[in-house]
Design a protein around this motif. Structure first.
Motif, short mmCIF file in Angstrom:
data_model
loop_
_atom_site.label_atom_id
_atom_site.label_comp_id
_atom_site.label_asym_id
_atom_site.label_seq_id
_atom_site.Cartn_x
_atom_site.Cartn_y
_atom_site.Cartn_z
N TYR A 37 0.91 -1.25 -0.01
CA TYR A 37 -0.14 0.05 -0.09
C TYR A 37 1.00 1.18 -0.22
O TYR A 37 1.91 0.99 0.36
CB TYR A 37 -0.83 -0.11 1.33
CG TYR A 37 -2.07 -1.04 1.22
CD1 TYR A 37 -1.80 -2.50 1.43
CD2 TYR A 37 -3.48 -0.58 0.93
CE1 TYR A 37 -2.79 -3.41 1.50
CE2 TYR A 37 -4.15 -1.50 1.20
CZ TYR A 37 -4.08 -2.92 1.30
OH TYR A 37 -4.95 -3.97 1.23
N ARG A 38 0.38 2.36 -0.14
CA ARG A 38 0.94 3.74 -0.39
C ARG A 38 0.23 4.98 0.32
O ARG A 38 -1.02 4.72 -0.15
CB ARG A 38 1.60 3.86 -1.68
CG ARG A 38 0.78 4.12 -2.85
CD ARG A 38 1.39 4.60 -3.96
NE ARG A 38 0.54 4.67 -5.04
CZ ARG A 38 0.71 4.87 -6.31
NH1 ARG A 38 2.09 4.64 -6.80
NH2 ARG A 38 -0.16 5.39 -7.22
N GLN A 39 0.74 5.76 0.78
CA GLN A 39 0.02 6.75 1.23
C GLN A 39 0.84 8.06 0.97
O GLN A 39 2.30 8.40 1.46
CB GLN A 39 -0.14 6.76 2.72
CG GLN A 39 -1.05 8.11 3.20
CD GLN A 39 -1.68 7.64 4.75
OE1 GLN A 39 -0.85 6.73 5.42
NE2 GLN A 39 -2.58 8.42 5.12
N GLU A 46 -3.56 4.00 -0.03
CA GLU A 46 -4.27 3.04 -1.00
C GLU A 46 -3.69 1.71 -1.49
O GLU A 46 -2.37 1.83 -1.26
CB GLU A 46 -4.46 4.06 -2.60
CG GLU A 46 -3.04 4.29 -3.01
CD GLU A 46 -3.08 5.23 -4.37
OE1 GLU A 46 -4.38 5.38 -4.72
OE2 GLU A 46 -1.99 5.56 -4.80
N LEU A 47 -4.18 0.85 -2.05
CA LEU A 47 -3.83 -0.45 -2.33
C LEU A 47 -2.74 -0.17 -3.82
O LEU A 47 -3.19 0.30 -4.57
CB LEU A 47 -4.68 -1.47 -2.78
CG LEU A 47 -4.17 -2.73 -3.28
CD1 LEU A 47 -3.42 -3.55 -2.20
CD2 LEU A 47 -5.49 -3.72 -3.91
N VAL A 48 -1.69 -0.75 -3.67
CA VAL A 48 -0.89 -0.65 -4.86
C VAL A 48 -0.92 -2.05 -5.62
O VAL A 48 -1.05 -2.15 -6.73
CB VAL A 48 0.77 -0.45 -4.34
CG1 VAL A 48 1.47 -0.61 -5.72
CG2 VAL A 48 0.71 0.96 -3.94
N ALA A 49 -0.61 -3.26 -4.68
CA ALA A 49 -0.55 -4.43 -5.50
C ALA A 49 -0.75 -5.67 -4.36
O ALA A 49 -0.26 -5.22 -3.23
CB ALA A 49 0.58 -4.65 -6.05
N VAL A 50 -1.34 -6.79 -4.54
CA VAL A 50 -1.44 -7.75 -3.67
C VAL A 50 -1.24 -9.07 -4.29
O VAL A 50 -1.40 -9.30 -5.54
CB VAL A 50 -2.86 -7.76 -3.12
CG1 VAL A 50 -3.72 -8.12 -4.03
CG2 VAL A 50 -2.93 -8.65 -1.92
N ILE A 51 -0.66 -9.90 -3.74
CA ILE A 51 -0.47 -11.23 -4.14
C ILE A 51 -0.76 -12.38 -3.23
O ILE A 51 -0.39 -12.44 -1.86
CB ILE A 51 1.23 -11.46 -4.49
CG1 ILE A 51 1.34 -12.89 -5.11
CG2 ILE A 51 2.04 -11.17 -3.12
CD1 ILE A 51 2.92 -13.03 -6.04
N LEU A 52 -1.57 -13.10 -3.61
CA LEU A 52 -2.10 -14.55 -2.75
C LEU A 52 -1.12 -15.36 -2.56
O LEU A 52 -0.16 -15.42 -3.26
CB LEU A 52 -3.42 -15.05 -3.21
CG LEU A 52 -4.62 -13.78 -3.50
CD1 LEU A 52 -5.77 -14.48 -4.00
CD2 LEU A 52 -4.71 -12.97 -2.16
#
Length: 122
Positions: A37-39, A46-52
């Motif tokens: 996430y970044r602010q 806010e979400l930048v990227a996610v990996i399951l």
């Protein structure tokens, strides 16, 4: 005590690249989703990227095609390769992960890293 530690932030010129890393440490039973996430100043996180855990990924529209998230389950790490950086990517980047610690009761908990500054400027 489970913790996330980020590294790799810094100052880069527009168009440049940076690679962020995040390592989970402590008494860990299993890792679930991991993400970044970044602010930016004056803005919401806010979400930048996610990996399951299985490798599926999801990206914010603003980072698709420029950023790549990856993970090494054996090393409990997640990485964010950031290319073609823009001034609007300037923010504090936070690592986030769902981790099941090796304690009782055993259930996943959400953890945050301390954040690492990324500044894109000429």
């Amino acid at each position: 005590q489970v913790q996330l530690v980020e590294s790799g932030g810094g100052l880069v010129q527009p168009g440049g690249s940076l690679r962020l890393s995040c390592a989970a440490s402590g008494s860990i039973d299993s890792l679930g989703a991991m993400g970044w996430y970044r602010q930016a100043p004056g803005k919401q996180r806010e979400l930048v990227a996610v990996i399951l855990s299985g490798g599926s990924t999801n990206y914010a529209d603003s980072t698709k095609g420029r950023f790549a998230i990856s993970r090494d389950n054996a090393k409990n790490t997640v990485h964010l390769q950031m290319n073609s950086l823009k001034p609007e990517d300037t923010a504090v980047y936070y690592c986030n992960a769902d981790i099941t610690p090796r304690v009782v009761p055993k259930f996943p908990r959400n953890y945050w890293g301390q954040g690492t500054q990324v500044t894109v400027s000429s």
